[in-house]
Write a protein that holds these residues in place. Structure first.
Motif, short mmCIF file in Angstrom:
data_model
loop_
_atom_site.label_atom_id
_atom_site.label_comp_id
_atom_site.label_asym_id
_atom_site.label_seq_id
_atom_site.Cartn_x
_atom_site.Cartn_y
_atom_site.Cartn_z
N ASN A 116 25.74 -58.66 20.60
CA ASN A 116 25.30 -59.35 19.39
C ASN A 116 25.20 -60.85 19.62
O ASN A 116 25.76 -61.40 20.56
CB ASN A 116 26.25 -59.08 18.21
N ASN A 232 21.70 -68.33 17.73
CA ASN A 232 21.43 -67.16 18.59
C ASN A 232 22.22 -67.20 19.90
O ASN A 232 21.71 -66.86 20.97
CB ASN A 232 19.93 -67.00 18.85
N ASP A 267 19.74 -53.55 13.33
CA ASP A 267 18.86 -54.65 12.93
C ASP A 267 17.81 -54.23 11.91
O ASP A 267 16.98 -55.06 11.50
CB ASP A 267 18.20 -55.28 14.17
N ASP A 313 17.48 -66.26 9.11
CA ASP A 313 17.01 -65.74 10.39
C ASP A 313 18.05 -65.90 11.49
O ASP A 313 17.79 -65.64 12.65
CB ASP A 313 15.70 -66.42 10.82
N ASP A 314 19.25 -66.35 11.11
CA ASP A 314 20.29 -66.57 12.12
C ASP A 314 21.64 -66.00 11.68
O ASP A 314 22.69 -66.53 12.02
CB ASP A 314 20.41 -68.06 12.44
N THR A 317 22.92 -60.81 14.60
CA THR A 317 21.87 -59.91 15.07
C THR A 317 22.38 -59.11 16.26
O THR A 317 23.25 -59.55 17.01
CB THR A 317 20.60 -60.69 15.48
N ASN A 320 17.17 -57.91 17.68
CA ASN A 320 16.22 -59.01 17.49
C ASN A 320 15.03 -58.92 18.45
O ASN A 320 14.74 -59.85 19.21
CB ASN A 320 16.95 -60.36 17.64
#
Length: 405
Positions: A116, A232, A267, A313-314, A317, A320
């Motif tokens: 992750n 990320n 996800d 968007d962060d 994840t 991705n």
């Protein structure tokens, strides 16, 4: 009589003979090997839980037993002595152990894939409420000084040289605080909230859901999330026992395939409610489902009446589009550069050689290509969110010299 034997007994005898042959063949085949995978009760153990609960391990023909462990030190010891074949593990732990920070120097733990990105945080106790806000780095040094006026300030992380340790030190550096000027102790993740409740530390760096639990219980508040430190970033990895990685590669590859499927499943955002429900069970994370679900969905209740932060968007994840899972050599080199930067080791290690020794990038590439998963480019320079200096994995020395605190 002969006609009777030929007509009735012969087919029965042949049938019995076939059964004996089949039975002897089955007896000759060894039972399927049980593969033991460890995990710590954190939200990001989800790929292992989902691969087990949704049948992905079974799909790839591996019999996996999940083992809930008490601390990262226990995970380390059991991987090294072979009690665990592999585990959900801090990405940087193998480098910490190999360099002698978090274990016996030279001990090898193999990194097969990343599980992750994102989804950790630094929580401050309610002593800091009103002194510093969410992501307000400029006020942290003064807030620490204010609290230190009446007691020692101690921060907790989960393993020396582990990811949580490095997020903590990076955050302190960005706030203008020398990490040697405060206490830094090691506490297992599930014990963080209880220790803050009894005032054993003023802040901690850990994975979810324990930051969320502290906020909802009014014990502390989220000062910054790890994706605010480095968007990320690599976090947990599948880390394997050396002998298992070298002699049981087919089993390891099938475990990896199942985990990649689990990461893809996780996800799909509509699956995350079910994931949170499974993770909340006592045999897994054993935390409130609402807290696990909220932060899985990118919703961070900060605490101290500071509202909710939505990550779009962060958030945490797991796949991705294939970006998450490649175990990059450059990541390992970056973590070892942090050890030099913060004085955790005194001599520069052979960065590239150690990264190549511990990261099974060739094996991952083989597995990823067999599943049509894109493999990410490695060894390119990059910069984290809180730094101005670019890190070049091919030449870490200038970065270390320019960012030492």
């Amino acid at each position: 009589m002969n006609i009777y034997i030929q007509k009735y007994c012969k087919p029965v005898l042949l049938w019995c003979l076939c059964l004996l042959i089949l039975a002897s063949g089955a007896a000759a085949r060894p039972p399927k090997r049980v593969i033991k995978l460890g995990f710590i009760p954190l939200t990001d153990c989800a790929p292992l839980v989902i691969a087990k609960e949704m049948g992905f391990f079974a799909k790839y023909g591996v019999d996996v037993q999940l083992s809930k462990e008490a601390s990262w030190a226990v995970i380390r010891d059991k991987i090294l002595n072979g009690e665990l074949d592999a585990a959900h593990c801090l990405f940087s732990m193998p480098f910490s152990v190999y360099t002698g920070i978090g274990g016996k120097a030279g001990s090898e733990m193999k990194i097969a894939m990343i599980l992750n990105n994102n989804g950790q945080a630094i929580t401050l106790s309610k002593d800091f409420c009103g002194l510093v806000g969410f992501r307000d780095l400029k006020k942290v040094a003064a807030a620490i000084k204010s609290v230190k006026a009446h007691k020692e300030v101690t921060f907790a992380m989960t393993f020396p040289g582990g990811t949580h340790d490095i997020w903590l030190r990076n955050w302190l550096a960005a706030c203008g605080v020398n990490s040697k000027s405060v206490g830094i102790i090691t506490i297992p993740p599930p014990q963080m909230v209880a220790n803050m409740r009894v005032d054993n530390m003023e802040g901690f760096s850990v994975g979810e859901p324990w930051n969320g639990v502290a906020a909802t219980q009014g014990i502390g508040f989220t000062q910054i999330s790890s994706q605010d430190i480095w968007k990320n970033h690599p976090e947990k990895a599948l880390v394997a026992n050396k002998a298992f990685a070298e002699t049981d590669k087919e089993d390891l590859k099938n475990v990896m395939k199942a985990l990649i499927e689990a990461c893809k499943w996780l996800d799909v955002m509509s699956n995350r409610k079910k994931a949170a429900l499974l993770l909340s069970k006592p045999n897994y994370v054993n935390a409130p489902v609402q807290v696990i679900e909220a932060r899985l969905m990118g919703s961070t209740e900060i605490g101290c009446d500071m509202g909710v932060q939505k990550y779009k968007d962060d958030y945490m994840t797991f796949y991705n589009n294939g970006i998450v899972n490649t175990p990059k050599l450059s990541y390992g080199i970056w973590f070892m550069a942090q050890y030099m930067r913060f004085g955790m080791i005194s001599t520069a290690p052979d960065y590239n050689a150690i990264a190549q020794k511990l990261i099974m990038d060739d094996l991952y590439t083989e597995v990823a290509k067999s599943m049509g998963v894109p493999v990410q480019e490695d060894m390119k320079p990059f910069k984290t969110n809180l730094e101005t200096i670019v890190f070049d994995p091919k030449n870490p020395a200038p970065y270390i010299a320019g960012s030492k605190k």
